[in-house]
Write an enzyme that holds these catalytic residues in place. Sequence first.
Site, PDB file in Angstrom:
ATOM      1  N   PRO A 179      -8.556 126.494 -12.299  1.00  0.00           N
ATOM      2  CA  PRO A 179      -8.453 126.142 -10.875  1.00  0.00           C
ATOM      3  C   PRO A 179      -7.690 124.848 -10.615  1.00  0.00           C
ATOM      4  O   PRO A 179      -7.205 124.632  -9.502  1.00  0.00           O
ATOM      5  CB  PRO A 179      -9.921 126.011 -10.430  1.00  0.00           C
ATOM      6  N   GLU A 205     -18.181 126.593 -17.451  1.00  0.00           N
ATOM      7  CA  GLU A 205     -17.701 125.416 -16.716  1.00  0.00           C
ATOM      8  C   GLU A 205     -16.240 125.102 -17.005  1.00  0.00           C
ATOM      9  O   GLU A 205     -15.687 124.174 -16.449  1.00  0.00           O
ATOM     10  CB  GLU A 205     -18.560 124.200 -17.069  1.00  0.00           C
ATOM     11  N   ARG A 244       6.829 142.970 -13.457  1.00  0.00           N
ATOM     12  CA  ARG A 244       7.618 143.731 -12.493  1.00  0.00           C
ATOM     13  C   ARG A 244       9.106 143.423 -12.594  1.00  0.00           C
ATOM     14  O   ARG A 244       9.933 144.209 -12.140  1.00  0.00           O
ATOM     15  CB  ARG A 244       7.129 143.432 -11.074  1.00  0.00           C
ATOM     16  N   ASP A 252      11.040 142.353  -2.775  1.00  0.00           N
ATOM     17  CA  ASP A 252       9.654 142.275  -2.319  1.00  0.00           C
ATOM     18  C   ASP A 252       9.350 140.958  -1.610  1.00  0.00           C
ATOM     19  O   ASP A 252      10.141 140.019  -1.631  1.00  0.00           O
ATOM     20  CB  ASP A 252       8.698 142.447  -3.506  1.00  0.00           C
TER      21      ASP A 252
END
Length: 252
Positions: free
Chosen positions: A88, A116, A153, A168
């Site tokens: 994160p 954690e 992709r 896209d």
Amino acid sequence: MEFVFITLFPEMIQNACSVSILGRAAQEGLISVRCVNPRDYATDRHRSVDDTTCGGGAGMVLKPQTYLAALDRARELVPGALVAAMTPVGEQLQQERVCGLAKSGRDLIFLCGHYEGFDERILMEADLRLSIGDFVLTGGELPALCVMDAVARFIPGVLGKQVSAEEDSFHYSLLEYPQYTRPVEYHGKTVPEVLLSGDHAKIGQWRRKEALRATLRHRPELLRQMQWQKGDGRLFLALKEEKKENSQAEKD
């Protein structure tokens, strides 16, 4: 291109990569997906991969011994690969980064955390730290799969037409224009006539205008980094006039 996941839950990766476009790409040899489980390098009878936090605090932290041993094995499998830690606190993934990873030609090793998070000494071995958004998940497998899916992709042959990846959403810092298919009329809603005209210049202009409209409505911050094209100013003026007319109509 080869992707190696360092994960405690290899079945999550294997299941996700066995179906749809990624599954077909793997069967055709366009991508290779492998997993290395840090638990295989645990030395205690419980095969533990985590321990309590130094300094106190809630939760368990992933130990460097098992994860770095797994990383050594992954590097043996794909020498020269880029190591990406899913965390994160990492750089938030953007399409520009996806394109860069795809164009680099380097294989990818993903460090997928749990609990954690990683002991900092594990993260020190990563070439980059990536996040897919400002939220916390139970593990790094899903974010790593997102990164792989986005990068794969751009590998020639993975998609039916390479233009699909190039056009896209976000490729030009714009959201994608609306898409339609048959039937032309469904429950009173019809396909815009311009898309049935066969006039490719007008269709291209309509798509550009609708991409601008969608971005202006849903993600206006993207307009600050868009690649301007000839005629965009005129399209913006048209959108502004339409908005003005719609506001007046609502008042009336």
